[in-house]
Design an enzyme around this catalytic site. Structure first.
Site, PDB file in Angstrom:
ATOM      1  N   SER A  20      31.727 -27.722  -1.724  1.00  7.51           N
ATOM      2  CA  SER A  20      31.393 -26.431  -2.301  1.00  7.51           C
ATOM      3  C   SER A  20      31.408 -25.390  -1.201  1.00  7.51           C
ATOM      4  O   SER A  20      30.841 -25.603  -0.126  1.00  7.51           O
ATOM      5  CB  SER A  20      30.023 -26.479  -2.972  1.00  7.51           C
ATOM      6  OG  SER A  20      29.679 -25.217  -3.521  1.00  7.51           O
TER       7      SER A  20
ATOM      8  N   HIS B  99      30.828 -14.840   2.263  1.00  6.85           N
ATOM      9  CA  HIS B  99      30.482 -13.419   2.181  1.00  6.85           C
ATOM     10  C   HIS B  99      30.931 -12.772   3.486  1.00  6.85           C
ATOM     11  O   HIS B  99      30.599 -13.247   4.580  1.00  6.85           O
ATOM     12  CB  HIS B  99      28.981 -13.243   1.975  1.00  6.85           C
ATOM     13  CG  HIS B  99      28.471 -13.852   0.707  1.00  6.85           C
ATOM     14  ND1 HIS B  99      28.741 -13.313  -0.531  1.00  6.85           N
ATOM     15  CD2 HIS B  99      27.727 -14.979   0.486  1.00  6.85           C
ATOM     16  CE1 HIS B  99      28.169 -14.063  -1.468  1.00  6.85           C
ATOM     17  NE2 HIS B  99      27.555 -15.073  -0.883  1.00  6.85           N
TER      18      HIS B  99
ATOM     19  N   HIS C  35      34.606 -18.103  -3.786  1.00  7.45           N
ATOM     20  CA  HIS C  35      33.934 -19.374  -4.075  1.00  7.45           C
ATOM     21  C   HIS C  35      34.996 -20.421  -4.361  1.00  7.45           C
ATOM     22  O   HIS C  35      36.034 -20.136  -4.961  1.00  7.45           O
ATOM     23  CB  HIS C  35      33.024 -19.216  -5.308  1.00  7.45           C
ATOM     24  CG  HIS C  35      32.784 -20.498  -6.048  1.00  7.45           C
ATOM     25  ND1 HIS C  35      33.531 -20.873  -7.153  1.00  7.45           N
ATOM     26  CD2 HIS C  35      31.905 -21.507  -5.829  1.00  7.45           C
ATOM     27  CE1 HIS C  35      33.106 -22.040  -7.591  1.00  7.45           C
ATOM     28  NE2 HIS C  35      32.125 -22.448  -6.806  1.00  7.45           N
TER      29      HIS C  35
ATOM     30  N   ASN D  36      35.160 -24.940  -5.186  1.00  8.59           N
ATOM     31  CA  ASN D  36      34.602 -26.283  -5.135  1.00  8.59           C
ATOM     32  C   ASN D  36      35.529 -27.270  -5.829  1.00  8.59           C
ATOM     33  O   ASN D  36      36.321 -26.889  -6.709  1.00  8.59           O
ATOM     34  CB  ASN D  36      33.193 -26.346  -5.749  1.00  8.59           C
ATOM     35  CG  ASN D  36      33.218 -26.226  -7.260  1.00  8.59           C
ATOM     36  OD1 ASN D  36      33.575 -27.161  -7.966  1.00  8.59           O
ATOM     37  ND2 ASN D  36      32.834 -25.062  -7.772  1.00  8.59           N
TER      38      ASN D  36
ATOM     39  N   ARG E 274      35.163 -31.622  -7.118  1.00  9.40           N
ATOM     40  CA  ARG E 274      34.145 -32.666  -7.212  1.00  9.40           C
ATOM     41  C   ARG E 274      34.609 -33.812  -8.120  1.00  9.40           C
ATOM     42  O   ARG E 274      35.503 -33.645  -8.954  1.00  9.40           O
ATOM     43  CB  ARG E 274      32.844 -32.089  -7.770  1.00  9.40           C
ATOM     44  CG  ARG E 274      33.010 -31.474  -9.142  1.00  9.40           C
ATOM     45  CD  ARG E 274      31.808 -30.653  -9.560  1.00  9.40           C
ATOM     46  NE  ARG E 274      32.053 -29.978 -10.835  1.00  9.40           N
ATOM     47  CZ  ARG E 274      32.685 -28.809 -10.936  1.00  9.40           C
ATOM     48  NH1 ARG E 274      33.118 -28.182  -9.858  1.00  9.40           N
ATOM     49  NH2 ARG E 274      32.880 -28.256 -12.119  1.00  9.40           N
TER      50      ARG E 274
ATOM     51  N   HIS F 145      24.516 -10.927 -19.318  1.00 11.37           N
ATOM     52  CA  HIS F 145      23.535  -9.834 -19.349  1.00 11.37           C
ATOM     53  C   HIS F 145      24.065  -8.562 -18.691  1.00 11.37           C
ATOM     54  O   HIS F 145      23.468  -7.498 -18.852  1.00 11.37           O
ATOM     55  CB  HIS F 145      22.213 -10.266 -18.709  1.00 11.37           C
ATOM     56  CG  HIS F 145      22.289 -10.548 -17.246  1.00 11.37           C
ATOM     57  ND1 HIS F 145      22.595 -11.798 -16.746  1.00 11.37           N
ATOM     58  CD2 HIS F 145      22.083  -9.753 -16.166  1.00 11.37           C
ATOM     59  CE1 HIS F 145      22.571 -11.762 -15.427  1.00 11.37           C
ATOM     60  NE2 HIS F 145      22.264 -10.531 -15.052  1.00 11.37           N
TER      61      HIS F 145
END
Length: 294
Positions: free
Chosen positions: A116, A120, A130, A132, A134, A194
């Site tokens: 992962s 920044h 980002h 990742n 797995r 949101h």
């Protein structure tokens, strides 16, 4: 128990981690202009992590590699882990609901390995990112997942085009339409309800992937991982020398607030890592060093 396959997957994630760490430290070494060029080149601080087993004993762990305050990277983490044990009641229920596995209650063993990464950047013109990949195993089945998405605070259409083009080139060998499917999945997954907006400009996302052909599925997730450096490095090499001002930095900090909200409220990996007792610092490595809210 697929021991050989587990070892191959775990070894691949570690290899990918080593390649990315070397490439990022190479960027630090070659940064010779801009407001942070007079600093010593950043280096990763590497810490072993351990998973807490509820009943004690070995439950696996990994390496947390974090660089802070570099020439190019303000904060970047590249974590790799292999953990195992038994899922708790809450995780069992979630697994049963998501994967349709009522047998999890009777045999809750699991094994999970992956890499992962979250970066920044110092320069607000350099996009955060980002990635990742797995593998997850239980006695009831195995699955792969992964992807990467770009999170610029100042968007450049040509950067987005390049990032997606490299992802597509690595997905296309695995089937017509696979890139479109994974891109649409990323657009849905990396959405902040949101805020009524995406957290970035998207990428690719794959989860619960099992065709029944382990070799083919493993090859697919490897190509998802291989796509990362050629998709991302050229953007940083281009943007890291671009001048920026306080307004640009302010825009970056506000955008980081969105990133933090998503990772704390919605991200599945964050929830799983904390629920299964993995090192909290490693799980929360993705959070930015500084952020603001208006």
């Amino acid at each position: 128990m697929m021991q050989s396959e587990k070892e191959r997957a775990s070894g691949w994630f570690r290899q990918l981690r080593d390649e990315i760490v070397a490439a990022f430290e190479g960027l630090e070494d070659s940064q010779d202009s801009g407001p942070t060029a007079d600093r010593a080149p950043g280096r990763f601080e590497v810490t072993e992590t351990r998973r807490e087993a509820p009943a004690g004993g070995d439950a696996g762990g990994g390496l947390m590699s974090v660089m802070r305050g570099g020439r190019v990277f303000e904060k970047v983490g590249v974590n790799v882990s292999t953990v195992y044990g038994e899922l708790g009641a809450e995780a069992q229920a979630a697994m049963a609901a998501r994967k349709g596995l009522p047998g999890m209650k009777d045999d809750p063993r699991f094994w999970a390995s992956g890499i992962s990464l979250v970066a920044h950047m110092q320069n607000p013109h350099c996009p955060a990112v980002h990635m990742n990949t797995r593998m997850f195993w239980t006695p009831h089945g195995w699955w792969f997942g992964g992807g990467s998405d770009l999170n610029p605070c100042i968007e450049y259409a040509e950067d987005t085009t390049h990032f997606h083009a490299v992802q597509k080139a690595h997905c296309d060998p695995h089937g017509a339409g696979e890139y479109d499917r994974l891109k649409a999945w990323a657009d849905e997954y990396f959405y902040i309800p949101h805020r009524h907006r995406a957290r970035g400009v998207g990428g690719i996302f794959l989860d619960d992937h099992c065709t029944g052909d382990w070799e083919a599925d493993f090859a697919f997730v490897q190509d998802i991982g291989r796509a990362f450096l050629p998709a991302y490095l050229p953007l940083i090499e281009k943007r890291r020398v671009q001048p920026w001002d306080e307004a640009d930095k302010d825009a970056q900090l506000v955008h980081r607030g969105l990133y933090a909200e998503y990772n704390l409220v919605y991200d599945r990996g964050t929830k799983f890592g904390l629920a299964t007792g993995h090192d909290a610092n490693a799980v929360l490595m993705s959070l930015p060093p500084m952020a603001k809210w208006t």
